[in-house]
Write a protein that holds these residues in place. Structure first.
Motif, PDB file in Angstrom:
ATOM      1  N   GLY A 165       9.631  13.546   0.272  1.00  0.00           N
ATOM      2  CA  GLY A 165       8.381  13.528  -0.483  1.00  0.00           C
ATOM      3  C   GLY A 165       7.906  12.169  -0.926  1.00  0.00           C
ATOM      4  N   GLN A 166       8.621  11.108  -0.594  1.00  0.00           N
ATOM      5  CA  GLN A 166       8.187   9.791  -1.041  1.00  0.00           C
ATOM      6  C   GLN A 166       6.938   9.347  -0.288  1.00  0.00           C
ATOM      7  OE1 GLN A 166      10.425   6.219   0.305  1.00  0.00           O
ATOM      8  NE2 GLN A 166      11.926   7.681   1.106  1.00  0.00           N
ATOM      9  N   ALA A 192       5.801  -1.307  -0.068  1.00  0.00           N
ATOM     10  CA  ALA A 192       7.237  -1.037  -0.140  1.00  0.00           C
ATOM     11  C   ALA A 192       7.461   0.465  -0.022  1.00  0.00           C
ATOM     12  CB  ALA A 192       7.813  -1.558  -1.455  1.00  0.00           C
ATOM     13  N   TYR A 193       8.712   0.822   0.184  1.00  0.00           N
ATOM     14  CA  TYR A 193       9.065   2.249   0.155  1.00  0.00           C
ATOM     15  C   TYR A 193      10.429   2.384  -0.495  1.00  0.00           C
ATOM     16  CZ  TYR A 193      11.945   1.442   4.364  1.00  0.00           C
ATOM     17  OH  TYR A 193      12.876   0.991   5.259  1.00  0.00           O
ATOM     18  N   ILE A 205      10.402   9.889  12.951  1.00  0.00           N
ATOM     19  CA  ILE A 205      10.733   8.469  13.050  1.00  0.00           C
ATOM     20  C   ILE A 205      11.305   8.006  11.725  1.00  0.00           C
ATOM     21  CG2 ILE A 205       9.031   7.895  14.822  1.00  0.00           C
ATOM     22  CD1 ILE A 205       7.159   6.913  12.630  1.00  0.00           C
ATOM     23  N   GLU A 206      12.009   6.895  11.791  1.00  0.00           N
ATOM     24  CA  GLU A 206      12.607   6.357  10.568  1.00  0.00           C
ATOM     25  C   GLU A 206      11.513   5.900   9.605  1.00  0.00           C
ATOM     26  OE1 GLU A 206      15.315   3.280  11.561  1.00  0.00           O
ATOM     27  OE2 GLU A 206      16.892   4.684  12.234  1.00  0.00           O
ATOM     28  N   HIS A 207      11.857   5.902   8.332  1.00  0.00           N
ATOM     29  CA  HIS A 207      10.877   5.565   7.305  1.00  0.00           C
ATOM     30  C   HIS A 207      10.273   4.177   7.511  1.00  0.00           C
ATOM     31  CE1 HIS A 207      12.353   8.683   4.114  1.00  0.00           C
ATOM     32  NE2 HIS A 207      11.725   9.228   5.146  1.00  0.00           N
ATOM     33  N   GLN A 208      11.110   3.206   7.930  1.00  0.00           N
ATOM     34  CA  GLN A 208      10.574   1.861   8.122  1.00  0.00           C
ATOM     35  C   GLN A 208       9.430   1.875   9.127  1.00  0.00           C
ATOM     36  OE1 GLN A 208      11.494  -1.159   6.557  1.00  0.00           O
ATOM     37  NE2 GLN A 208       9.714  -1.981   7.624  1.00  0.00           N
ATOM     38  N   ALA A 209       9.624   2.566  10.250  1.00  0.00           N
ATOM     39  CA  ALA A 209       8.573   2.634  11.263  1.00  0.00           C
ATOM     40  C   ALA A 209       7.376   3.436  10.770  1.00  0.00           C
ATOM     41  CB  ALA A 209       9.143   3.259  12.538  1.00  0.00           C
ATOM     42  N   ARG A 280       3.714   6.135  -7.346  1.00  0.00           N
ATOM     43  CA  ARG A 280       3.638   5.372  -8.601  1.00  0.00           C
ATOM     44  C   ARG A 280       4.965   5.340  -9.349  1.00  0.00           C
ATOM     45  NH1 ARG A 280      -1.420   3.840  -9.695  1.00  0.00           N
ATOM     46  NH2 ARG A 280      -3.059   4.801  -8.429  1.00  0.00           N
ATOM     47  N   LYS A 281       5.700   6.431  -9.353  1.00  0.00           N
ATOM     48  CA  LYS A 281       6.985   6.434 -10.066  1.00  0.00           C
ATOM     49  C   LYS A 281       7.958   5.448  -9.432  1.00  0.00           C
ATOM     50  CE  LYS A 281       6.806  11.086 -12.031  1.00  0.00           C
ATOM     51  NZ  LYS A 281       7.473  12.418 -12.102  1.00  0.00           N
ATOM     52  N   ALA A 282       8.065   5.488  -8.102  1.00  0.00           N
ATOM     53  CA  ALA A 282       8.973   4.555  -7.423  1.00  0.00           C
ATOM     54  C   ALA A 282       8.490   3.123  -7.608  1.00  0.00           C
ATOM     55  CB  ALA A 282       9.063   4.901  -5.941  1.00  0.00           C
TER      56      ALA A 282
END
Length: 962
Positions: A165-166, A192-193, A205-209, A280-282
């Motif tokens: 959910g990020q 950022a993530y 796919i991976e989060h970075q991609a 926003r929380k992250a």
């Protein structure tokens, strides 16, 4: 032509060039929208002025009559919208986008419509600067969030979304981050993530991609130029490693980057960072993690040097571009105002979170509130900043171009002048020049290298060179030249520092700052009475702080702080030791107005409340550090005022006692909050109310006679009652257990050793039954003990006891017990014998027994004899004179004994004078880091007087020589 124009009166007041400009724009509008006569009737009177000043506004209305109609029919040109209306309009305008092409068109049209509205209201004088900057920033936030949502939707069919959910974290820096976006600015973003993983779509796919693709789409939606223009230019150069770094960074990698590679200029950029869109929380967690990188916990005066370097680089770039005036970068421009605020933030906001604010105008206000900027300076900077930002916006509103350069052509100049309310260009130039000169003057006063001229002198150069090279001969010659009393000894100390182990571990920055500072210290110490001794003390301090070069920068940057440091080190080695132990106290040297004017009891309480305003009671580590820093700073002020003679003896002890009182009061409140959160409040069931707890001060604290480094003699008391006595909470415990833990928590907070030292050593041996008794006593047990078990010496101690913290009900009951005990009638001879025997035992155990020396506190004829005389008389006569129990300090008790005829007034004056003299000498010796012992002959006459009065009242025996 003019009679055919609308609003002839509004047109007539415009200068001819602006009339002609409006006429051209109006002719284009009528040619394009010739048939809409109904629309003409609803147009606002401000139209001629606004269109004459802004091609951007005029062109937007000419290209889209629907845009103008929506603004007019919605009354959005004359009325400020309610909170949230702008964001709602953005969402509504983009809700019909069926495909990417449509979305790209709609988001650009939405941006243009809102920008026309904002510019119109500003140029028509219907909105102030706050509204304009807020609207521009809110518009950017709304459009970025909308573009992000659309990008997420566009990628979802193929890649899905992160399964946890990020979302992408979109951080805004620069003007947008500060909520002060200008009209034609780009937007500085960092992506950022929060955590690694995979998406949950048909092609995971991976989060970075995933987040990289998402960020690329977001940038394209905002910055790609189409037939409808662009939304905003996106600048990503502030991200880790700049253009060479990844477009999107994992939070852990970002934290590592700033810890290992973060550069000084990046700290300035991150002052304004905030979450503009996305997760926003992250994002808030990331900002909290990076806060120590931005705001150091110590005073970072190295900021001045780096900001000067940054400004010099900007000046060089501006010089390359020519002699034109740039509202942002020229001397006295917007950037210099921001640098002033940022410098104070980066120096102090780590210790003062109230300065951790993104908006420069609010920062300036807070600096004034803290007396870091004079009222007149803050007012000038605020007025200049508002003028510059309005000029910047109105310049950019002419054609929606990102420019800060004043126009060269006559029409552009006239437009800007009239937009700023000036009759013509020369008037505007004069107003602008006055404000920019004012800003630059403030900038120069704050950022000029104030001690550079000292290092440029031949003697300064000689000393610096000799010190760097370890040249003892050169150092000695330099020391002789500036008048040192012991140049050989001073040179040895300088060489020892230069060749010491601490120097080998210094960074290059620290070496350079120390090399700058040494000649300054040498010259500052040269004007003291004992230059070599003073220099030796300050060099010990330099060695202690050499690993923290920001403190060296403080002294290089602040001649006033350096001069106060040398003055205090010359006067007191004790002060020098305190500064070496806690270099952050150097901040107190910056303002002599407060350094030599300690606060009164109420002022100390306010100051402590302010220092702890953002510290939670359960944040024990930070609470202890802040309390220790507060105590050290306040005691330093007392000592500084003491050694310079600006604070009389009686006020020294008063001040030190007040510091202890406000700290003890706050520690008790924090300890109570911590325990009550877990166990609930202690309850007195018989009276259905909270059971009270209190702290009673004995000894010097009770007698309001605290000295430097004194322990605190305290007794803890609480209320008890019949029946079950339990706390009222989720985990109830017996009240007695609660109060024992409360006392232990208080002692822990006061005595635990941290990096900032301890607050106070606590002595609880005066409690009932002494060290073998319970740590806390109920009031009933205390009453019974004092009535039936206490020794005479314990009643003597009660003379100086007073309630200082806790519940009023405990204070009242303690006062009643104390008065009843002290006012008992006592047999004179028995009391005399017991007091004399107690004094003899004290001398035998603690006296110096050295005929060549006099211990001011313990030897016969000293402080202890005077205290025993006072206590003896109070115990003997209080039954007849109850007013004697009103005071706990010896000076007022002596006065009371004289006023009541108990003691010869002449003897009372002699004892008072001796007591003050002894205490004054004790304070002075402490500040010289010496014990309270003097040559036997120094107070010989006073000792004889005290001995005579002692013999007359208490007699004598062979155990104690008088």
């Amino acid at each position: 032509m003019l009679p055919e124009l609308p609003f002839p009166n509004a047109v007539a007041i415009l200068p001819e060039p602006l009339q002609a400009q409006f006429a051209r724009q109006w002719a284009r509008y009528r040619e394009r929208h010739v048939s809409d006569e109904h629309m003409l009737a609803g147009l606002p009177d401000s139209l001629p002025l606004v269109w004459a000043l802004s091609d951007f506004v005029a062109e937007g209305c000419i290209q889209s009559q629907d845009l103008l109609r929506r603004l007019v029919d919605g009354d959005r040109l004359s009325t400020k919208g309610a909170a949230g209306h702008l964001r709602a309009r953005v969402q509504n305008a983009l809700s019909t986008a069926a495909d990417e092409t449509t979305f790209m068109r709609l988001i650009r049209q939405c941006r243009r419509e809102e920008m026309v509205r904002i510019a119109w209201r500003d140029l028509a004088g219907q909105a102030n600067l706050d509204e304009i900057l807020d609207d521009l920033s809110e518009l950017a936030d709304s459009l970025i969030e909308s573009a992000l949502i659309y990008a997420e939707t566009a990628l979802e069919s193929r890649f899905g979304r992160p399964d946890d959910g990020q979302r992408l974290i979109v951080l805004a820096l620069g003007k947008l981050g500060g909520g002060e976006l200008n009209f034609s600015s780009d937007v500085d973003l960092i992506f950022a993530y929060a955590a690694p993983g995979e998406t949950n779509g048909r092609q995971p796919i991976e989060h970075q991609a995933y987040f990289t693709r998402l960020a690329q789409r977001l940038i394209r939606y905002l910055s790609e130029v189409t037939a409808d223009g662009q939304v905003w230019r996106v600048d990503m150069r502030l991200r880790p490693f700049g253009d060479d770094g990844p477009l999107v960074t994992h939070i852990a990698a970002m934290e590592h980057y700033y810890a290992a590679h973060g550069r000084e200029w990046e700290r300035y950029a991150w002052i304004k960072a905030r979450v503009a869109a996305g997760d926003r929380k992250a994002g808030d967690r990331l900002l909290a993690t990076l806060r120590p990188f931005v705001y150091r916990r110590y005073l970072d005066y190295g900021v001045f040097e780096s900001l000067r370097e940054m400004k010099e680089m900007i000046n060089r770039e501006a010089h390359k571009r020519g002699e034109y005036v740039d509202l942002k970068r020229s001397p006295g421009g917007i950037r210099e105002v921001e640098f002033i605020g940022q410098a104070f933030q980066l120096i102090r906001a780590g210790r003062d979170p109230g300065l951790q604010h993104r908006g420069i105008r609010e920062v300036l206000s807070r600096l004034k509130a803290r007396d870091l900027l004079p009222d007149w300076a803050e007012r000038e900077l605020q007025e200049a900043y508002a003028f510059l930002r309005q000029a910047e916006n109105r310049l950019q509103m002419q054609a929606d171009q990102q420019t800060h350069r004043l126009p060269d052509e006559p029409l552009g100049r006239l437009r800007l002048a009239r937009a700023m309310g000036c009759a013509d260009w020369p008037v505007f130039q004069a107003m602008l020049g006055e404000r920019m000169r004012g800003v630059h003057g403030h900038f120069e006063r704050i950022f000029a290298a104030p001690q550079a001229e000292v290092g440029d002198t031949s003697s300064g150069d000689q000393l610096a060179r000799a010190w760097r090279e370890g040249d003892a001969t050169g150092l000695r010659a330099g020391l002789v030249a500036v008048g040192y009393d012991d140049p050989d000894g001073a040179a040895e100390h300088l060489i020892a520092l230069a060749k010491g182990s601490a120097m080998r571990t210094l960074t290059e920055t620290a070496r350079q700052r120390l090399a700058q500072l040494v000649p300054l210290l040498v010259r500052a110490a040269a004007i003291q009475d004992a230059p070599a001794q003073t220099l030796a003390r300050t060099l010990v301090l330099m060695q202690a702080m050499s690993g923290r070069s920001v403190y060296l920068a403080l002294l290089v940057e602040s001649p006033l702080a350096l001069s106060q440091l040398v003055r205090l080190c010359a006067a007191s080695p004790w002060i020098a030791e305190q500064l070496a132990r806690m270099p952050l106290l150097l901040d107190e040297l910056l303002d002599p107005r407060s350094l030599y004017a300690p606060l009164d009891r109420e002022g100390l309480a306010r100051e402590l409340a302010t220092a702890l305003i953002e510290v939670a009671d359960d944040d024990v580590e930070q609470l202890m550090d802040r309390l220790r820093q507060f105590k050290a700073a306040q005691v330093l002020k007392v000592a500084a005022a003491d050694v310079t003679g600006t604070l009389p003896l009686m006020r020294v002890s008063d001040q030190l006692t007040w510091v202890a009182e406000v700290i003890l009061d706050r520690v008790l409140a924090a300890a109570r909050a911590q325990l009550s959160a877990r166990y609930g409040l202690p309850w007195q069931s018989s009276e259905d109310r909270e059971a009270g707890f209190g702290v009673v001060a004995y000894g010097k604290l009770g007698g309001i006679e605290l000295g430097y480094g004194s322990d605190l003699d305290v007794v803890f008391l609480y209320e008890s009652g019949a029946g079950e006595q339990l706390t009222r909470g989720d985990k109830p415990i017996d009240n007695a257990v609660y109060f024992a833990r409360l006392a232990q928590r208080v002692i822990h907070l006061l005595t635990t050793y941290t990096a900032a030292g301890t607050l106070y050593e606590i002595d609880t041996r005066l409690r009932p039954s002494g060290a073998s008794g319970l740590l806390v006593s109920s009031l009933d047990a205390f009453d019974l003990y004092q009535r039936s078990e206490a020794w005479v010496w314990e009643h003597q101690a009660l003379v100086r006891a007073r309630f200082i913290a806790g519940a009023e009900s405990v204070a009242a009951r303690f006062s009643a017990i104390r008065e009843e005990i002290l006012c008992r009638q006592r047999a004179g001879e028995t009391l005399r014998r017991e007091v004399r025997e107690m004094r003899a035992r004290m001398w035998q155990a603690l006296g110096s027994r050295d005929s060549a020396r006099f211990d001011l506190k313990k030897d016969p004829g000293g402080i202890a004899d005077i205290e025993f005389l006072v206590q003896y008389n109070a115990l003997l006569h209080a039954h007849a004179y109850p007013a004697l129990v009103r005071y706990t300090d010896n000076i007022r008790l002596l006065q009371a004994l004289a006023d009541m005829g108990i003691m010869d007034p002449a003897d009372a004056i002699l004892l008072t004078d001796a007591y003050k003299a002894y205490r004054d000498r004790t304070h002075a010796l402490t500040l010289q880091a010496a014990p309270a012992v003097v040559p036997a002959g120094e107070f010989a006459d006073m000792r004889m007087v005290v001995g005579r009065i002692w013999t007359a009242q208490l007699g004598n025996d062979d155990a104690t020589p008088v």
